[in-house]
Design an enzyme around this catalytic site. Structure first.
Site, PDB file in Angstrom:
ATOM      1  N   LYS A  88      42.509  41.825  37.787  1.00  0.00           N
ATOM      2  CA  LYS A  88      41.347  42.601  37.334  1.00  0.00           C
ATOM      3  C   LYS A  88      40.136  41.703  37.180  1.00  0.00           C
ATOM      4  CE  LYS A  88      43.760  43.498  33.739  1.00  0.00           C
ATOM      5  NZ  LYS A  88      44.340  43.938  32.468  1.00  0.00           N
ATOM      6  N   THR A 147      33.831  47.640  25.884  1.00  0.00           N
ATOM      7  CA  THR A 147      34.875  47.379  26.877  1.00  0.00           C
ATOM      8  C   THR A 147      36.194  46.924  26.238  1.00  0.00           C
ATOM      9  OG1 THR A 147      34.078  45.123  27.141  1.00  0.00           O
ATOM     10  CG2 THR A 147      33.244  46.753  28.712  1.00  0.00           C
ATOM     11  N   GLY A 173      39.685  47.121  25.204  1.00  0.00           N
ATOM     12  CA  GLY A 173      40.810  48.011  25.527  1.00  0.00           C
ATOM     13  C   GLY A 173      40.834  48.492  26.973  1.00  0.00           C
ATOM     14  N   THR A 174      39.923  47.979  27.808  1.00  0.00           N
ATOM     15  CA  THR A 174      39.908  48.424  29.216  1.00  0.00           C
ATOM     16  C   THR A 174      41.215  48.066  29.913  1.00  0.00           C
ATOM     17  OG1 THR A 174      38.666  46.416  29.715  1.00  0.00           O
ATOM     18  CG2 THR A 174      37.418  48.468  29.667  1.00  0.00           C
ATOM     19  N   GLY A 175      41.712  46.838  29.646  1.00  0.00           N
ATOM     20  CA  GLY A 175      42.922  46.376  30.327  1.00  0.00           C
ATOM     21  C   GLY A 175      44.131  47.217  29.945  1.00  0.00           C
ATOM     22  N   CYS A 176      44.290  47.490  28.629  1.00  0.00           N
ATOM     23  CA  CYS A 176      45.424  48.295  28.159  1.00  0.00           C
ATOM     24  C   CYS A 176      45.344  49.699  28.758  1.00  0.00           C
ATOM     25  CB  CYS A 176      45.409  48.415  26.632  1.00  0.00           C
ATOM     26  SG  CYS A 176      45.328  46.830  25.787  1.00  0.00           S
TER      27      CYS A 176
HETATM   28  N1  ADP Z   1      31.745  46.907  32.435  1.00  0.00           N
HETATM   29  C1  ADP Z   1      32.657  47.447  33.230  1.00  0.00           C
HETATM   30  N2  ADP Z   1      32.314  48.426  34.095  1.00  0.00           N
HETATM   31  C2  ADP Z   1      33.238  49.002  34.899  1.00  0.00           C
HETATM   32  N3  ADP Z   1      34.527  48.628  34.926  1.00  0.00           N
HETATM   33  C3  ADP Z   1      34.932  47.641  34.100  1.00  0.00           C
HETATM   34  C4  ADP Z   1      34.024  46.992  33.209  1.00  0.00           C
HETATM   35  N4  ADP Z   1      34.721  46.052  32.503  1.00  0.00           N
HETATM   36  C5  ADP Z   1      35.991  46.122  32.930  1.00  0.00           C
HETATM   37  N5  ADP Z   1      36.124  47.054  33.905  1.00  0.00           N
HETATM   38  C6  ADP Z   1      37.340  47.453  34.584  1.00  0.00           C
HETATM   39  O1  ADP Z   1      38.316  47.672  33.561  1.00  0.00           O
HETATM   40  C7  ADP Z   1      39.604  47.287  34.009  1.00  0.00           C
HETATM   41  C8  ADP Z   1      40.161  46.240  33.047  1.00  0.00           C
HETATM   42  O2  ADP Z   1      39.648  44.982  33.441  1.00  0.00           O
HETATM   43  P1  ADP Z   1      39.423  43.738  32.535  1.00  0.00           P
HETATM   44  O3  ADP Z   1      38.383  44.025  31.531  1.00  0.00           O
HETATM   45  O4  ADP Z   1      39.158  42.610  33.470  1.00  0.00           O
HETATM   46  O5  ADP Z   1      40.833  43.577  31.835  1.00  0.00           O
HETATM   47  P2  ADP Z   1      41.188  43.108  30.356  1.00  0.00           P
HETATM   48  O6  ADP Z   1      40.698  44.182  29.438  1.00  0.00           O
HETATM   49  O7  ADP Z   1      42.650  42.980  30.405  1.00  0.00           O
HETATM   50  O8  ADP Z   1      40.448  41.833  30.134  1.00  0.00           O
HETATM   51  C9  ADP Z   1      39.385  46.778  35.430  1.00  0.00           C
HETATM   52  O9  ADP Z   1      39.641  47.826  36.339  1.00  0.00           O
HETATM   53  C10 ADP Z   1      37.931  46.376  35.461  1.00  0.00           C
HETATM   54  O10 ADP Z   1      37.406  46.380  36.772  1.00  0.00           O
HETATM   55  C1  MP5 Z   2      47.267  44.792  20.073  1.00  0.00           C
HETATM   56  C2  MP5 Z   2      46.396  44.404  21.214  1.00  0.00           C
HETATM   57  N1  MP5 Z   2      46.867  44.508  22.478  1.00  0.00           N
HETATM   58  C3  MP5 Z   2      46.074  44.167  23.516  1.00  0.00           C
HETATM   59  C4  MP5 Z   2      44.794  43.719  23.328  1.00  0.00           C
HETATM   60  C5  MP5 Z   2      43.940  43.318  24.500  1.00  0.00           C
HETATM   61  O1  MP5 Z   2      42.807  44.149  24.670  1.00  0.00           O
HETATM   62  P1  MP5 Z   2      41.385  43.507  24.998  1.00  0.00           P
HETATM   63  O2  MP5 Z   2      41.567  42.568  26.155  1.00  0.00           O
HETATM   64  O3  MP5 Z   2      40.503  44.641  25.402  1.00  0.00           O
HETATM   65  O4  MP5 Z   2      40.926  42.834  23.730  1.00  0.00           O
HETATM   66  C6  MP5 Z   2      44.324  43.622  22.005  1.00  0.00           C
HETATM   67  N2  MP5 Z   2      43.084  43.176  21.718  1.00  0.00           N
HETATM   68  N3  MP5 Z   2      45.145  43.975  20.974  1.00  0.00           N
HETATM   69 MG    MG Z   3      38.646  44.070  29.106  1.00  0.00          MG
END
Ligand code: ADP
Ligand code: MP5
Ligand code: MG
Length: 559
Positions: A238, A271, A273-276
């Site tokens: 990602k 943003t 929690g986007t990954g979860c």
């Molecule tokens: N500002 C944003 N605009 C659009 N999509 C986003 C944005 N930030 C993250 N994403 C998308 O959200 C998903 C989670 O990505 P990311 O944020 O890299 O993961 P994590 O939350 O695990 O760090 C991916 O599909 C990424 O492309």
């Molecule tokens: C309990 C728990 N699980 C996962 C994430 C990761 O989420 P993020 O990368 O958005 O902080 C988090 N912050 N807390």
């Molecule tokens: Mg994220």
């Protein structure tokens, strides 16, 4: 050091050059997040047998709902972790059970504390759910220790599921450690080989590969290939946190082909929690029966829409806020730009644009609208019959910004789709357009709906259909609308008297007769709507100012 040694025994010594990739961009996808999902799950039907002991319902009698089990940490702020997974599944209509691996004290400022659940109690939770509840897919999030990873792998071997989605959560968006380096070995050696897909962000991909640099999409592709070599069937690296990237690009690799999934980067602080959310949405779609690539595409679009909807949401004081999984906040935040849902006094000087007049005078729609609101128009309707839809939406968005900066509502003539696309304040529809009732269903309770009415019956129907105001005319003959019956001041008075809704008069109204209309003296008549008298003139600003003065004077006169 330990990491590097471990890696060397698991990775191919040479990095193969990236294979050609397919570019998939969200920009061309349908915005309806449910459009690719035609497998609406059925809810379980309970069978009651009064006065008897319950008999088990056989598999064929079940209307089974897809079931996702999330094995993750709790986030007290509810942006990420278990809470994000539950909300995602609820939004995607998949049942979600939960095995909690850790309880975090967390808010928008960061993670203040982590309380790990003992691994034997994680095992007990896993056993409770997996032994009984027909889980389709397991999704993992925060696995805070190697022993928890091991316990999970044991349970999965004992209770195999259709698919395993591994989100290798290590560090929160705020930079706090959620799983230490000790879990890396468990991920690489045990969990990833069992996974149908692993979804690391750039930092996690780098850590899993022994801190390789991750600065570009090309690095992400290389990492996806190397991670695939560790055993998961598919890899999604990602790119949400990729530096200097105007788009949010994720790299998907299925072992054969690379796909770059690109969407415009939403400019928002929300943003967390986007990954979860992405991982649980992928898992939810897999539980419904989607193929892997289609599940990933749906999930990415879901995250993008949710971020877009909640871009201005304010929860907490920290750098990373949560977003709204149910895509509900947009109306609230945007309608708050206007003070009221609809103020009938806004009908006072109602400017209606006309593309032919604009081209005659060499003006853009936006120039015309700006001049009208500067001159004192109190509401604007875009009536653009000759413009391509795409150009109409673009122009409407700019006009909306102009109108909002003056606190003036902007309506769209006829085109509910354009009003929705640009989030205009409402629509004005005619008798041959869809009913106001249907428009209300489509637009929701906040938007303004006006209806053209020539008769008392039509005025009554508009009220029944939940419109906000009536446009009544043509009061005088006009060239703007072909074959439009003129109802005259008498017809206008009849409609106004019968109407429970506020009325704006329209048709051939200008400097010479606007005063007469305003002097009708019927309480429901709130203003005049004007096309040619403003837009078929050399200086829209001056004409609007002058007309405003005329109708203000007439409105003040004793009736
Ligand atoms: N500002 C944003 N605009 C659009 N999509 C986003 C944005 N930030 C993250 N994403 C998308 O959200 C998903 C989670 O990505 P990311 O944020 O890299 O993961 P994590 O939350 O695990 O760090 C991916 O599909 C990424 O492309
Ligand atoms: C309990 C728990 N699980 C996962 C994430 C990761 O989420 P993020 O990368 O958005 O902080 C988090 N912050 N807390
Ligand atoms: Mg994220």
């Amino acid at each position: 050091m330990a990491t590097a040694q471990l890696l060397s025994s698991h990775l191919h010594p040479q990095i193969t050059p990236p294979l050609p990739s397919k570019l998939i961009t969200n920009r061309f996808w349908n915005c309806n997040t449910d459009s690719t999902n035609n497998q609406t799950p059925h809810f379980l039907k309970m069978q009651f047998q009064p006065n008897s002991t319950p008999t088990p319902i056989s598999e064929s009698q079940h209307n089974k709902i897809p079931h996702l089990l999330t094995v993750a940490g709790s986030d007290s702020g509810s942006g990420a972790g278990i809470q994000a997974d539950l909300k995602t599944c609820a939004a995607r209509r998949v049942y979600c059970s939960t095995v909690i691996t850790a309880v975090t004290a967390q808010n928008t400022l960061g993670v203040q504390g982590v309380h790990m659940v003992p691994e034997d109690f994680v095992a007990q939770q896993l056993n409770s759910v997996l032994s009984d509840m027909n889980v389709d897919v397991v999704k993992t999030g925060m696995l805070p220790s190697l022993s928890v990873v091991k316990v999970l792998c044991q349970s999965l071997r004992k209770f195999p599921v259709k698919a395993l989605v591994v989100d290798p959560v290590m560090v929160s968006t705020s930079g706090d450690i959620l799983a230490g380096p000790s879990v890396l070995a468990g991920f690489r050696e045990e969990l990833l080989p069992m996974a149908d897909i692993v979804t690391p962000n750039v930092k996690e991909a780098s850590a899993l590969l022994g801190d390789v640099p991750m600065k570009s999409v090309s690095d992400m592709r290389t990492a996806a290939k190397l991670l695939h070599d560790l055993g998961p069937r598919n890899v999604l690296v990602k790119g949400g946190d990729l530096p200097n990237s105007s788009d949010a690009i994720d790299v998907f690799f299925d072992g054969q082909e690379f796909y770059e999934l690109s969407s415009p980067r939403v400019n928002t602080r929300n943003t967390h929690g986007t990954g979860c959310t992405l991982a649980s949405c992928i898992a939810a779609e897999l539980a419904k029966g989607s193929s892997m690539l289609s599940a990933v595409k749906i999930a990415k679009r879901f995250v993008e829409s949710a971020l877009d909807y909640s871009r201005d949401l304010v929860i907490g004081n920290g750098a990373q806020g949560p977003f709204d999984h149910f895509l509900a906040f947009k109306n609230i935040s945007q309608s708050s730009c206007r003070q009221d849902r609809f103020n009938p006094n806004d009908l006072f000087l109602y400017a209606v644009t006309d593309s032919r007049m604009n081209s005659k005078w060499g003006r853009s729609i936006t120039e015309a609208v700006k001049a009208a609101v500067e001159g004192g128009a109190t509401i604007v309707q875009l009536r653009e019959k000759d413009v391509e839809t795409r150009d109409f939406v673009d122009a409407a968005k700019v006009c909306l910004e102009i109108c909002r900066s003056y606190g003036v509502p902007l309506l769209i003539n006829d085109r509910i789709d354009v009003a929705l696309a640009c989030d205009a304040d409402g629509v004005h529809i005619g008798q041959s357009d869809m009913s106001a009732r249907l428009a209300r269903t489509l637009l929701g309770p906040e938007k303004i709906i006006g209806v053209s009415c020539k008769t008392q019956e039509q005025a009554h129907q508009a009220w029944i259909d939940d419109a906000d105001y009536i446009g009544s005319g043509g009061v005088y003959p006009t060239n703007t609308k072909a074959n439009n019956r003129t109802i005259g001041l008498d017809g206008l008075r009849e409609v106004c008297k019968a109407s429970k809704l506020p009325v704006v008069a329209i048709g051939g109204i200008g400097m010479s007769n606007a005063g007469d209309v305003m002097k009708l003296g019927v309480p429901s008549l709130k203003g005049v709507a004007v096309v040619s008298a403003l837009f078929d003139r050399e200086c829209i600003l001056t004409e609007t100012r002058n007309l405003h003065a005329v109708i203000s004077e007439a409105a003040l006169l004793p009736q």
